[in-house]
Design an enzyme around this catalytic site. Sequence first.
Site, mmCIF file in Angstrom:
data_model
loop_
_atom_site.group_PDB
_atom_site.id
_atom_site.type_symbol
_atom_site.label_atom_id
_atom_site.label_comp_id
_atom_site.label_asym_id
_atom_site.label_seq_id
_atom_site.Cartn_x
_atom_site.Cartn_y
_atom_site.Cartn_z
ATOM 1 N N CYS B 86 1.000 -0.993 -0.091
ATOM 2 C CA CYS B 86 0.099 -0.084 0.008
ATOM 3 C C CYS B 86 0.765 1.337 0.021
ATOM 4 O O CYS B 86 1.351 1.549 -0.995
ATOM 5 C CB CYS B 86 -0.925 -0.294 1.309
ATOM 6 S SG CYS B 86 -2.241 1.170 1.131
ATOM 7 N N HIS B 194 -3.487 -5.529 0.941
ATOM 8 C CA HIS B 194 -2.873 -5.966 2.100
ATOM 9 C C HIS B 194 -2.803 -7.327 2.684
ATOM 10 O O HIS B 194 -3.857 -7.733 3.479
ATOM 11 C CB HIS B 194 -3.767 -5.251 3.338
ATOM 12 C CG HIS B 194 -3.554 -3.655 3.340
ATOM 13 N ND1 HIS B 194 -2.374 -2.915 4.059
ATOM 14 C CD2 HIS B 194 -4.264 -2.907 2.812
ATOM 15 C CE1 HIS B 194 -2.545 -1.853 3.684
ATOM 16 N NE2 HIS B 194 -3.675 -1.534 3.248
ATOM 17 N N GLU B 196 -1.062 -8.549 4.923
ATOM 18 C CA GLU B 196 -1.036 -8.568 6.254
ATOM 19 C C GLU B 196 -2.288 -8.643 7.190
ATOM 20 O O GLU B 196 -2.213 -8.789 8.561
ATOM 21 C CB GLU B 196 0.055 -7.551 6.829
ATOM 22 C CG GLU B 196 -0.608 -6.306 6.938
ATOM 23 C CD GLU B 196 -0.814 -5.687 5.803
ATOM 24 O OE1 GLU B 196 -0.721 -6.058 4.602
ATOM 25 O OE2 GLU B 196 -1.008 -4.400 5.908
#
Lengths: 735, 224, 83, 83
Positions: B86, B194, B196
Amino acid sequence: MSEPTPIQIKEDKIYKTWGLSEAEYSFISEKILGRLPNYTETGLYSVMWSEHCSYKNSKKVLRKLPNDSSRVLAGPGEDAGIIDIGDDQAVVFKAESHNHPSAVEPYQGAATGVGGIIRDIFSMGATPIALLNSLKFGSLDNNQTKHLVKEVVAGIGGYGNCIGIPTIGGEISFEKCYEKNPLVNAMCIGLLDNTQFKHGQASGNNNLIVYVGSTTGRDGIHGATFASDEFSNKKKKQRSAVQVGNPFIEKLLMDACVEIIQEHSDWILGVQDMGAAGLVSSTAEMASKTKSGLMLNLDNVPQREKGMTAYEMMLSESQERMVLCIKPEFEKNVLNFFDEYNLDAVTIGKVTSDKQYKIFHEGKLVVDIPVDSLTDEVPEYDHHGIKPKRISEDREQFDPQIASFKESWLNVLSSPTIASKRYLYETYDSQVKSNTVVRPGSDAGVVRIRGTKKAIASTNDSNSRYVYVDPYIGGQVTVLEAARNIVSTGGIPVGITDCLNYGNPEDPEIFWELDQSVQGIADVCKHLDVPVISGNVSLYNEFNKEAIYPSPMIGMVGLIEDISNITTSAFKKSGDLIYLLGSTGNDFNGSEIQNQLLGRVEGRLNEIDLNAEKKNQEIVLDAIQKHLIKSCHDLSEGGLVAALSESAFDNNLGFNIQTTLTSKQMFSETQSRYLITVDSKNKESIEDLFNDNFECLGFVTNDSTFSIQTADENLDIELSEALDNWKEAIPCLMN
Amino acid sequence: MNFAVITFPGSNCDMDLYHAIKEGINQEVNLVSYKEKSLEGYDGILIPGGFSYGDYLRSGAIASHAPIIDEVIRLANQGKPVLGICNGFQILTEIGLLPGTLTNNRQNRFICEQVGLTVENNKTLFTSKYDFKEKITIPIAHGEGRYYCDSETLHGLNENNQIVFRYDSDVNGSVDRIAGITNKQKNVLGMMPHPERAIENILGSADGLNLFKSMLETQKSEVQ
Amino acid sequence: MILVKVYVMLKDSVVDVQGEAIKDATHTMSYENVSEVRMGKYFEIKFDNNSNDLEKDVDEICDGLLANPNIESYRYEIVGDIQ
Amino acid sequence: MILVKVYVMLKDSVVDVQGEAIKDATHTMSYENVSEVRMGKYFEIKFDNNSNDLEKDVDEICDGLLANPNIESYRYEIVGDIQ
Ligand SMILES: Nc1ncnc2c1ncn2[C@@H]1O[C@H](COP(=O)(O)OP(=O)(O)O)[C@@H](O)[C@H]1O
Ligand SMILES: [Mg+2]
């Protein structure tokens, strides 16, 4: 331009334009000071004695609300309330309104509303973990409202996304009465270890007052009195009250404050955010809580503009500023600490023992008044309520004449109040921090607490149509709806924060609405044993003398003991049985269908059986804990029609139901009901638990159709048609 | 394996990445400030999402002048794995480790949702645990995620197999639906989604976990 | 076709945080002699044909859309016919 | 003190989504004769004293910071000494 003299202030009654009444002014000069207050002093009293800061018009009513339970560690009075959630952890939460600033400047008004409520949380040493918001606008049929919606939503997202706190829920509704006076309420939840709790206090002679954060400018001067003032076309000059938010600075400030409170609690005695009425309110509150005095030197305050007066500096509402009370021997440590975060920190004063509030500016003593007089000597007003004429006596229910069942079904789904708000809330980062288990779109939002099995559920609710037609029962409904949203998700309601949004309380009819609806809220809170631990009052929400609907907003927090209990509203798989828990009556007054057919809401509401309500909550929680439930959705606006459709949409499933209810009753909004799906193998166990008070409606299908057989007719609706009506309504209206 | 998560003022997904490494793949990880000048001893560099410097000027523009950046470039040129997610992706394009630019979404709004991706290249150190053309679900949350590059650059990306993730639908107007790309050497990956945030089913998807596992596995096989 | 160039700047009373961050960045790039940076917006607007009162139109577009009168001020130049 | 004004615009090949949104909004405001809007950035930079090669400095600041050469182009004016 020189400031008016004390005599001029008195003779020209300048204090009146700042919101102080004649009686208040003479009380200050005759009883408190024994002399005439100067310009700066008059300014301090006018903001500190405004409704927004003093609650002088609403205190009496607020006392009705219960604020204690075995879980409460701190109730109203601090920046935010605190609720014990076990394992030495606590949650801190509060909601705040930013209605007037958002009407004037929607983006910044909403953004600074979010920024302000976040500061309330981290000033307690808590780490913010979630945001919610409740928004009310006029009908979405004109460009001005669309602009307001777009900008307010952008402001909320702009601030929350940048600072990195997930927005996990909220609500948005549309009603003509909010056209010129939209409501923007924001709520923040923080997580805290009990032992780290810091009171916002300044105590101990010679302790230092430190200012941290952005510079002080002329923005937002008189914001607090502005928030306590009615709106009208004439007051264009109110534009000067605009504050500009900076989430980047707030992020630094948040990280620094949480760290200094948690890691260096020996350096500091108190932390307070500068919100409404900026420097004066934060420092006076700090001092008055410990009965000390305070001395400030304004020449040390970081200033953004040249030539600011003491009055301007004290009342400025520049954003992203905090004050700390620290021990003098740690001054260097504190200043260096903030410097590491690239934040400006300066010592601006110290605590004294004489209980006086003394302000120096350019070497001169410009304010010298008793600290207490700003906070404790505010008059309290006891208003007289009169029941508005529109509130009828009989509870006869509206009888909806439904020409086409299908058309009415689709109209309910595409009504802006019920239609999907995804187009708006998808612009909020709901997942940052990677703890969000239930994102917006179900009943309550849920964040798990890392390292434990626990999770926190939260919701914002307010149904102002109900409060408008019947303030007492409407107030009850607001709390009950919030509680059902929490319970549906698997949470036990543990606490409430509120925003009480009303018109001018000096109008006896409006005061009656306030008084009655708060009574309704209070009675339910007591019945459910859920305390109100923080909140906010926003009065004078009027435009050219037209008041908004009475609009109490309830922000409820629930505790989910085990994340395996988290339940959502979406149907999970075809074949699952669909149950309606709770009985359905003819409850059409104040309903969505009444509003659609009549173009208005009216008539009293039926009384609520609080015991039945509580029992159903217990049954649902029990069933969830026994893992018998696949999905659970509470029934609210739009009744079964809305609940069935919404539950089907998420996973693109259909349903096939056959009910003893009439088609009309599918739109009824009777309280205390839940729509629940269950694996067919658990049929017996669940029906045992439900104990007669249910109807098995049918089952979930995957044939993309809603098949409905009521007592009087059959109806098939294509899933795609229903979905389109629900999903596209808001984007269509917005573009 | 020892990871560094680089934090800039305004980074806000740093802890998400930290937990993904710690709890997702059980490896060493440290937060390293933008003020540092050395990344000695780290085997993987992670640049997190967020709003470095409030996204002032352009997202990633000001961070690209931070003290740590020279060291990131040095390690990238040595072939060490560098992952930017990002805002991290935006920074990697700003400092020239990756071609192209991220700019305002086609919708001109911030969008947060779960999106479907296709793994277009599973022969990188970041994607070896995925199947070729595997469909995965990873969330996005960005306002400036529209990938843009000129046609010559796009041609090069395709030729060299640098496009690693594509969106299954046109979520933000990116050229060729690009969601993530590597540099030519394939040791630097930038992606807008994302991973994560997608390492546990309870958060809606665990499809991001294989990305971190791939990094670990590659490193192990190299050490042997 | 008429081209209008509009410049929007923050009012002096509002901190220009972006400008300050940019100034800091120029210093890390070792242009120490940059003493101030202010950042604003710039628009190029093309009008199909002249309206009765172009200035009034542009003012309204600026007030209602391009600039936020609460915090920004604007100025513009009408460049005239550009074929 | 030297004032430099810098204008940064998206290259024509890059869709200007903000400009388009603004154009649409002017139409809802019923300025139908707006045929194009492009949105860029505008900077006012003050230099303390003249450097040996101001143009080179400004070019470097623009290339390295103010504009992203992949998608943007810039131009500037050196306004000269402003006391
Ligand atoms: N302003 C908002 N911000 C975030 N989420 C929102 C907002 N408005 C609505 N939502 C989400 O949309 C869903 C439906 O909202 P609503 O119809 O008010 O639910 P309910 O009737 O169950 O209270 C909820 O999950 C809610 O959190
Ligand atoms: Mg609900």
